[in-house]
Design a protein around this motif. Structure first.
Motif, PDB file in Angstrom:
ATOM      1  N   VAL A 106     -35.961   3.476  -8.419  1.00  0.00           N
ATOM      2  CA  VAL A 106     -34.791   3.517  -9.310  1.00  0.00           C
ATOM      3  C   VAL A 106     -33.788   4.576  -8.820  1.00  0.00           C
ATOM      4  O   VAL A 106     -32.593   4.316  -8.740  1.00  0.00           O
ATOM      5  N   PHE A 107     -34.289   5.750  -8.456  1.00  0.00           N
ATOM      6  CA  PHE A 107     -33.377   6.818  -8.033  1.00  0.00           C
ATOM      7  C   PHE A 107     -32.791   6.555  -6.645  1.00  0.00           C
ATOM      8  O   PHE A 107     -31.634   6.866  -6.399  1.00  0.00           O
ATOM      9  N   GLU A 108     -33.565   5.993  -5.727  1.00  0.00           N
ATOM     10  CA  GLU A 108     -33.040   5.749  -4.374  1.00  0.00           C
ATOM     11  C   GLU A 108     -32.071   4.562  -4.365  1.00  0.00           C
ATOM     12  O   GLU A 108     -31.315   4.402  -3.423  1.00  0.00           O
ATOM     13  N   ASN A 109     -32.146   3.721  -5.383  1.00  0.00           N
ATOM     14  CA  ASN A 109     -31.219   2.587  -5.482  1.00  0.00           C
ATOM     15  C   ASN A 109     -30.303   2.760  -6.684  1.00  0.00           C
ATOM     16  O   ASN A 109     -29.922   1.791  -7.341  1.00  0.00           O
ATOM     17  N   PHE A 110     -29.968   4.033  -6.937  1.00  0.00           N
ATOM     18  CA  PHE A 110     -29.233   4.392  -8.139  1.00  0.00           C
ATOM     19  C   PHE A 110     -27.930   3.603  -8.314  1.00  0.00           C
ATOM     20  O   PHE A 110     -27.641   3.094  -9.396  1.00  0.00           O
ATOM     21  N   GLY A 158     -35.724  -5.453 -17.229  1.00  0.00           N
ATOM     22  CA  GLY A 158     -35.455  -6.412 -16.151  1.00  0.00           C
ATOM     23  C   GLY A 158     -34.849  -5.733 -14.934  1.00  0.00           C
ATOM     24  O   GLY A 158     -35.205  -6.049 -13.792  1.00  0.00           O
ATOM     25  N   ALA A 159     -33.956  -4.779 -15.167  1.00  0.00           N
ATOM     26  CA  ALA A 159     -33.290  -4.074 -14.064  1.00  0.00           C
ATOM     27  C   ALA A 159     -34.305  -3.243 -13.271  1.00  0.00           C
ATOM     28  O   ALA A 159     -34.309  -3.245 -12.032  1.00  0.00           O
ATOM     29  N   ILE A 160     -35.176  -2.542 -13.990  1.00  0.00           N
ATOM     30  CA  ILE A 160     -36.192  -1.711 -13.324  1.00  0.00           C
ATOM     31  C   ILE A 160     -37.153  -2.614 -12.545  1.00  0.00           C
ATOM     32  O   ILE A 160     -37.456  -2.363 -11.374  1.00  0.00           O
ATOM     33  N   ASP A 188     -27.056   0.681  -7.108  1.00  0.00           N
ATOM     34  CA  ASP A 188     -27.347  -0.719  -7.445  1.00  0.00           C
ATOM     35  C   ASP A 188     -27.841  -0.827  -8.882  1.00  0.00           C
ATOM     36  O   ASP A 188     -27.464  -1.730  -9.616  1.00  0.00           O
ATOM     37  N   PHE A 189     -28.694   0.126  -9.263  1.00  0.00           N
ATOM     38  CA  PHE A 189     -29.238   0.119 -10.620  1.00  0.00           C
ATOM     39  C   PHE A 189     -28.108   0.215 -11.641  1.00  0.00           C
ATOM     40  O   PHE A 189     -28.047  -0.564 -12.597  1.00  0.00           O
ATOM     41  N   LYS A 190     -27.178   1.139 -11.415  1.00  0.00           N
ATOM     42  CA  LYS A 190     -26.065   1.357 -12.350  1.00  0.00           C
ATOM     43  C   LYS A 190     -25.234   0.106 -12.591  1.00  0.00           C
ATOM     44  O   LYS A 190     -24.639  -0.068 -13.645  1.00  0.00           O
ATOM     45  N   LYS A 191     -25.189  -0.733 -11.575  1.00  0.00           N
ATOM     46  CA  LYS A 191     -24.372  -1.953 -11.703  1.00  0.00           C
ATOM     47  C   LYS A 191     -25.054  -3.019 -12.556  1.00  0.00           C
ATOM     48  O   LYS A 191     -24.436  -4.019 -12.914  1.00  0.00           O
ATOM     49  N   LEU A 192     -26.317  -2.816 -12.890  1.00  0.00           N
ATOM     50  CA  LEU A 192     -27.052  -3.881 -13.565  1.00  0.00           C
ATOM     51  C   LEU A 192     -26.752  -4.001 -15.067  1.00  0.00           C
ATOM     52  O   LEU A 192     -27.103  -4.997 -15.678  1.00  0.00           O
ATOM     53  N   HIS A 193     -26.114  -2.986 -15.654  1.00  0.00           N
ATOM     54  CA  HIS A 193     -25.704  -3.132 -17.073  1.00  0.00           C
ATOM     55  C   HIS A 193     -24.502  -2.233 -17.357  1.00  0.00           C
ATOM     56  O   HIS A 193     -24.498  -1.082 -16.928  1.00  0.00           O
ATOM     57  N   PRO A 194     -23.518  -2.737 -18.115  1.00  0.00           N
ATOM     58  CA  PRO A 194     -22.336  -1.899 -18.397  1.00  0.00           C
ATOM     59  C   PRO A 194     -22.667  -0.624 -19.187  1.00  0.00           C
ATOM     60  O   PRO A 194     -21.913   0.354 -19.120  1.00  0.00           O
ATOM     61  N   ILE A 221     -32.453   7.062 -19.794  1.00  0.00           N
ATOM     62  CA  ILE A 221     -31.502   6.037 -19.317  1.00  0.00           C
ATOM     63  C   ILE A 221     -30.197   6.163 -20.119  1.00  0.00           C
ATOM     64  O   ILE A 221     -29.669   7.260 -20.220  1.00  0.00           O
ATOM     65  N   HIS A 222     -29.733   5.068 -20.692  1.00  0.00           N
ATOM     66  CA  HIS A 222     -28.404   5.039 -21.320  1.00  0.00           C
ATOM     67  C   HIS A 222     -28.388   5.686 -22.712  1.00  0.00           C
ATOM     68  O   HIS A 222     -29.408   5.739 -23.390  1.00  0.00           O
TER      69      HIS A 222
END
Ligand code: GLU
Length: 335
Positions: free
Chosen positions: A290-294, A48-50, A296-302, A120-121
């Motif tokens: 994903v990389f250019e909005n890194f 969903g985040a991607i 913002d992306f990081k904030k999408l899941h703890p 990813i994580h």
């Protein structure tokens, strides 16, 4: 009458001008689907985040991403190879096994068209049991009802590796269930299983559900000399810990400071993969967004707290897709 005619001619003229100056409509939209896992895991929100980040630029790229809940890593690799999905989230160990023709791919052979996009994580092989079952170590699983993971999941391979390392035979020593991870917390809470394995990022909905009910449960460390040997032998396994503070509902062992001790186990990484057949411009667009909005992306899941751009290029064993590589070179992340 003449006036009305002139007015409508003028209006038509304006309208034609308007049409001609409107931005060109994208020739066609490319639809891509991301295979994930159960909806209470981390893969589903990851897809969903991607998708959210890429779909923001739908006009620019003409790409529309959708997300599908699936049985997990092995299912995703197979669906991508069959052309039923364009992308998927897949455990790093499963990526390795698929590209090398091991485990579930032993008979089919190496999945040569599998391509890595990024990792990813981190995911921990998580073992959780009811307090009532008396299970405190992996060795205590003997004679218990244990969910080892559904066929198609990533965790099935990890639970089997862990059991083998702990000298527990899946057929003879335990009553093995193979239900989906999303159903396991309910079964544990209802006392219909004693324990379950789930390879997953933390925190996640499934483990919250398992630890927040009336039935008291605890995390079981996956440690011992057999596990140490396993980690040494397999390039894709590493030690890992589950922070106890993420699940205050779980019964836990207290450290000297009186705080709940973190749970020791081993783990892998979630990775994002595709097929060599997926066009370069599509993979380029996803990697780039994903990389250019890194941030913002990081904030999408703890579970993304620990992510770094460089770290997202580790843990990949399939060749990197040329579309992603093009972006990593442009961004100076790869030579
Ligand atoms: N690691 C699991 C699997 O590959 C999925 C975990 C999740 O959905 O977050 O099947």
């Amino acid at each position: 009458m003449k006036k009305v005619l002139m007015l409508s001619v003028a209006l038509m003229f304006v309208f034609t001008l308007f049409i001609a100056s409107a931005p060109p409509v994208q020739a066609k939209t490319t639809f891509v689907t991301i295979g994930t896992g159960g909806i209470t895991g981390v893969y589903y929100p990851t897809g969903g985040a991607i998708a959210k980040i890429v779909n923001k630029k739908k006009k620019e790229y003409g790409i529309r991403c959708t997300v599908e809940s699936t049985g997990g890593s092995v299912f995703n690799v197979n669906a991508i190879m069959a052309g039923d999905l364009e992308f998927g989230v897949v455990q790093s160990d499963r990526q390795y096994q698929a590209i090398n023709g091991e485990k579930e791919w032993k008979e089919k052979g190496p999945q040569k068209d599998l391509r890595a996009v990024f990792s990813i994580h981190p995911e921990s092989v998580t073992l959780i049991a009811t307090v009532e079952s008396g299970i405190k170590t992996i060795g205590d699983l003997k004679n218990k009802r244990v969910n080892i993971g559904n066929p198609g999941s990533g965790q099935l391979g990890n639970s089997l590796d862990a059991l083998t390392a702990a000298k527990i035979d899946k057929e003879k020593d335990i009553k093995a269930e193979q239900v989906k991870a999303a159903e396991a917390p309910g079964l544990l809470q209802d006392g219909r299983i004693d324990a379950f394995f789930y390879t997953v990022g933390h925190p996640n909905g499934a483990i919250k559900e398992a630890t927040a009910g009336a039935t008291k449960v605890r995390f079981i460390p996956i440690t011992g000399s057999g596990i140490d040997d396993l980690i040494k032998k397999k390039p894709y396994y590493a030690k890992s810990v589950i922070p106890a503070k993420l699940y205050p509902g779980a019964e836990s062992e207290k450290g000297e400071d009186g705080k709940a001790k973190d749970v020791e186990t081993f783990g892998v990484k979630a990775t994002f993969v595709t097929s060599a057949k997926v066009p370069e411009n599509v993979v380029y667009a996803i990697a780039k967004e994903v990389f250019e909005n890194f941030d913002d992306f990081k904030k999408l899941h703890p579970a993304y707290q620990v992510l770094t751009k460089e770290g997202m290029l580790d843990g990949l064993s399939a060749p990197i897709h040329p579309g992603a590589m093009k972006y990593y070179k442009e961004a100076g992340l790869k030579k």
